[in-house]
Design a protein around this motif. Structure first.
Motif, short mmCIF file in Angstrom:
data_model
loop_
_atom_site.label_atom_id
_atom_site.label_comp_id
_atom_site.label_asym_id
_atom_site.label_seq_id
_atom_site.Cartn_x
_atom_site.Cartn_y
_atom_site.Cartn_z
N PHE A 120 11.55 -3.67 25.86
CA PHE A 120 10.51 -2.78 26.40
C PHE A 120 9.88 -3.34 27.68
N GLY A 121 9.93 -4.64 27.85
CA GLY A 121 9.45 -5.24 29.09
C GLY A 121 8.00 -4.93 29.38
N GLU A 122 7.71 -4.63 30.64
CA GLU A 122 6.33 -4.41 31.07
C GLU A 122 5.75 -3.09 30.57
N ASP A 123 6.62 -2.20 30.06
CA ASP A 123 6.12 -0.91 29.57
C ASP A 123 5.27 -1.07 28.30
N VAL A 124 5.55 -2.11 27.53
CA VAL A 124 4.83 -2.33 26.27
C VAL A 124 4.50 -3.82 26.14
N PRO A 125 3.29 -4.23 26.48
CA PRO A 125 2.92 -5.64 26.32
C PRO A 125 2.90 -6.04 24.84
N PHE A 126 3.42 -7.22 24.55
CA PHE A 126 3.33 -7.84 23.23
C PHE A 126 2.35 -9.01 23.33
N ILE A 127 1.49 -9.14 22.33
CA ILE A 127 0.54 -10.25 22.28
C ILE A 127 0.55 -10.81 20.87
N GLY A 128 0.73 -12.11 20.76
CA GLY A 128 0.64 -12.76 19.46
C GLY A 128 -0.79 -13.16 19.16
N VAL A 129 -1.18 -13.09 17.90
CA VAL A 129 -2.50 -13.56 17.46
C VAL A 129 -2.24 -14.62 16.39
N ALA B 110 -7.81 -3.67 30.02
CA ALA B 110 -7.02 -3.62 31.25
C ALA B 110 -5.59 -3.13 31.01
N LEU B 111 -5.21 -3.02 29.74
CA LEU B 111 -3.86 -2.57 29.41
C LEU B 111 -3.81 -1.10 29.00
N ARG B 112 -4.95 -0.40 29.09
CA ARG B 112 -4.96 1.02 28.73
C ARG B 112 -3.95 1.78 29.59
N GLY B 113 -3.33 2.76 28.96
CA GLY B 113 -2.26 3.49 29.63
C GLY B 113 -0.88 3.07 29.13
N VAL C 88 0.49 -1.52 16.27
CA VAL C 88 0.90 -0.85 17.50
C VAL C 88 -0.29 -0.02 17.98
N LEU C 89 -0.80 -0.35 19.14
CA LEU C 89 -1.91 0.41 19.73
C LEU C 89 -1.36 1.53 20.59
N ASP C 90 -2.04 2.68 20.57
CA ASP C 90 -1.60 3.78 21.44
C ASP C 90 -2.05 3.52 22.88
N ARG C 91 -1.75 4.46 23.76
CA ARG C 91 -2.03 4.25 25.18
C ARG C 91 -3.52 4.23 25.49
N GLU C 92 -4.34 4.65 24.52
CA GLU C 92 -5.79 4.57 24.70
C GLU C 92 -6.39 3.33 24.04
N GLY C 93 -5.53 2.48 23.49
CA GLY C 93 -6.02 1.25 22.90
C GLY C 93 -6.43 1.35 21.45
N ARG C 94 -6.13 2.49 20.80
CA ARG C 94 -6.48 2.68 19.39
C ARG C 94 -5.29 2.29 18.50
#
Length: 207
Positions: free
Chosen positions: A118-127, A86-89, A175-181
């Motif tokens: 970066f705010g909403e432009d780049v989501p951060f997620i901790g694992v 859902a975060l692609r793009g 860091v994932l690219d805009r396609e999720g890779r």
């Protein structure tokens, strides 16, 4: 009494004054030692207890060398649903950590600042690879982390990412690219400027 003999009362006052000055000078030093995070101090000293740390080495992957998009569907400690599809793009930052990890404490303020920048432009997620909710949330409160973390104590996310994140190499950041890779990885504590540059490139590169 001999006139040349020191006055005992004068000596007592001088001794008391010297003691007071020594005690006053020691107060700021004591205050500094109380506020320093002991685990962060341990990491700076190079004492790698309880974790296997990298050296902050960075690796970037050309578009043609990148994996398939990363698929993670789970929820955070707070119960927020997470679906990377859902975060692609948008680029996404995944940070692998746990509360007792000394280098994680060193990098936490940098991750906080970058996620806010970066705010909403780049989501951060901790694992989080070790902690139950109480320890994880206490860490987030202590360092005022604005983004949420998912629990990976069973190692499922790490096992799925061993191509990029060696087991027990914590902290690690992807860091994932805009396609999720996976576009870049950092093994070890991040440098703020380095991670910012990686994110900036992920935001602007042509895919």
């Amino acid at each position: 009494m001999n006139e040349s003999s020191p006055n005992p009362r004068f000596l007592n006052r001088r001794t008391m004054l010297r003691s007071m000055l020594v005690a006053a000078a020691a107060v700021p030093l004591a205050a500094c030692s109380v506020t320093e995070d002991p685990l962060a101090k341990q990491a700076r000293s190079g004492d790698n207890k309880n974790y296997i740390a990298g050296d902050g080495a960075v690796q970037e992957y050309l578009p043609e060398k990148r994996s398939e998009p990363i698929e993670i569907t789970t929820e955070t400690y707070q119960g927020t649903p997470i679906d990377l599809a859902a975060l692609r793009g948008k680029p996404v930052v995944l940070n692998f950590w746990y509360a007792a990890c000394a280098p994680c404490r060193i990098e936490a303020p940098h991750l906080k600042e970058l996620s806010e920048d970066f705010g909403e432009d780049v989501p951060f997620i901790g694992v989080n690879v070790r902690d139950e909710a109480e320890a994880s949330l206490a860490f987030e409160r202590t360092f005022e982390i604005p983004y949420e973390s998912v629990q990976d104590t069973d190692g499922q996310i790490q096992l799925a990412m061993t191509k990029y994140v060696p087991l027990q190499a914590v902290p690690s950041t992807l860091v994932l690219d805009r396609e999720g890779r996976v576009r870049a990885r950092v093994i070890g504590a991040i440098e703020k400027g380095t991670l910012k540059s990686l994110i900036d490139t992920a935001l602007t590169e042509e895919l």
